[in-house]
Enzyme design. Sequence first.
Site, short mmCIF file in Angstrom:
data_model
loop_
_atom_site.label_atom_id
_atom_site.label_comp_id
_atom_site.label_asym_id
_atom_site.label_seq_id
_atom_site.Cartn_x
_atom_site.Cartn_y
_atom_site.Cartn_z
N ASN A 111 35.85 34.66 -65.95
CA ASN A 111 35.83 33.20 -65.80
C ASN A 111 36.86 32.71 -64.79
O ASN A 111 36.69 31.63 -64.21
CB ASN A 111 36.07 32.54 -67.15
CG ASN A 111 36.14 31.04 -67.05
OD1 ASN A 111 35.15 30.36 -66.79
ND2 ASN A 111 37.34 30.49 -67.23
N TYR A 120 34.10 28.94 -51.06
CA TYR A 120 33.87 29.01 -52.51
C TYR A 120 32.41 29.30 -52.81
O TYR A 120 32.09 30.18 -53.63
CB TYR A 120 34.29 27.67 -53.13
CG TYR A 120 34.06 27.57 -54.62
CD1 TYR A 120 34.94 28.17 -55.52
CD2 TYR A 120 32.98 26.84 -55.13
CE1 TYR A 120 34.74 28.06 -56.89
CE2 TYR A 120 32.78 26.73 -56.49
CZ TYR A 120 33.66 27.34 -57.37
OH TYR A 120 33.46 27.24 -58.72
N LYS A 151 30.41 32.52 -54.95
CA LYS A 151 29.58 32.35 -56.13
C LYS A 151 28.19 32.96 -55.94
O LYS A 151 27.61 33.53 -56.87
CB LYS A 151 29.49 30.86 -56.50
CG LYS A 151 30.83 30.28 -56.93
CD LYS A 151 31.49 31.12 -58.01
CE LYS A 151 32.80 30.55 -58.50
NZ LYS A 151 33.39 31.36 -59.59
N ALA A 170 44.59 37.48 -62.70
CA ALA A 170 43.31 38.16 -62.85
C ALA A 170 42.73 38.64 -61.52
O ALA A 170 41.64 39.20 -61.49
CB ALA A 170 42.31 37.24 -63.54
N SER A 184 28.23 29.31 -59.89
CA SER A 184 28.29 27.86 -59.76
C SER A 184 27.02 27.39 -59.08
O SER A 184 26.38 28.16 -58.33
CB SER A 184 29.50 27.46 -58.91
OG SER A 184 29.42 26.12 -58.47
N ILE A 243 36.46 25.53 -69.53
CA ILE A 243 35.32 26.35 -69.90
C ILE A 243 35.77 27.66 -70.54
O ILE A 243 35.21 28.10 -71.55
CB ILE A 243 34.44 26.62 -68.67
CG1 ILE A 243 33.74 25.33 -68.22
CG2 ILE A 243 33.40 27.70 -68.96
CD1 ILE A 243 33.01 25.44 -66.89
#
Length: 257
Positions: free
Chosen positions: A94, A160, A164, A68, A147, A21
Site C-alpha cells: 500500500n 505517478y 500505477k 518500504a 490508481s 487506506i
Amino acid sequence: MLLTENEKQPVAIVTGAGQGIGFAICRELMKQGAAVVLNDLDAELTTQAADQLNKEFGKGCLGVPGNAADVTFINNLVATAVKNFGKVTIAIANAGITLFGDFFTYTPEAFQQVMDLNLRGTFFLAQAVARQIKEQQTGGSILFMSSVTGHQAHKNLAAYGMTKAAVEMLAKNLVIELSAYKITVNAIAPGATLTERTVSEEDYESTWSRLTPLGRPASPEDIAQAAVFLTSDKARHITGQTIVIDGGWSSISPSPY
C-alpha cells in the site's frame, strides 16, 4: 511469538498503513481474524496505529516503522513477521508517494523518489513475501495498490500514473511465476478517496461528489473491504486482475479541471 501459531490464521503485512487506506485495510483484516504487521515510514504514527488496533481487537497487530522502498528493510520486515507470527500469508503493498509536477520541469530527484517507493518497494515486497510463502508451502495472496491514474490521464501526474500502470502489469506477469505455489496476485485501483490527506484539500469532497456517478468519493473502508476480499479464500480463483474502485468515475471520466 505474539500469538500461538495457528495454521489457519492469516498473517498479513501492510505497508504505508499508519493512516488512511492502509490503516483501514489493517482494521478490516483484523476483523476477519488476521494477524497484521503494520508498517509506516513515520515511527510515531506506526506506534499509534498499532496501539489503536490492539486496543480494539485485544492483540494481533505489530507495528514496524521503516522505509518500504528499502530492500534490506523489506527483507527484515518479512523476517520480523515470521519471527512474531510464525508465517506470512498476505502482503499488501500500500505504501506509495504522489508527487505532482509539470512534465516540462519535473526533476530527476522527484522522479526517482516516486519510482523507488511505488515500483521498487512493491516489486521487492512481492519478491520477499513470495519466497517466504513458497518455502512455507501454505499458499497466499499479494495485492498491489494501483490508481485510476494508471487508467486515465491526470494533469501533473505523469510519473505517478506510469508507476500505477506498471504495478497492474506486474500483477499480470506474476501469475506466471506464482500460480504454481498457490499465490494469487492482484491489484486494486482506487479513485478519489476521503483520507486524512485529501479531506484537508479545499473543495475535494464537493468536487468529487459532483464528478463521481455514485455521488461521493470513496471512504477508506470502501477500498479496504475490496482489498480484504481479494486476499481472502473467497477470491482464491481470482489472480492477475485489477479492480477499479472509483464510484464509476473512470467509466465517464469527467475532468476535475
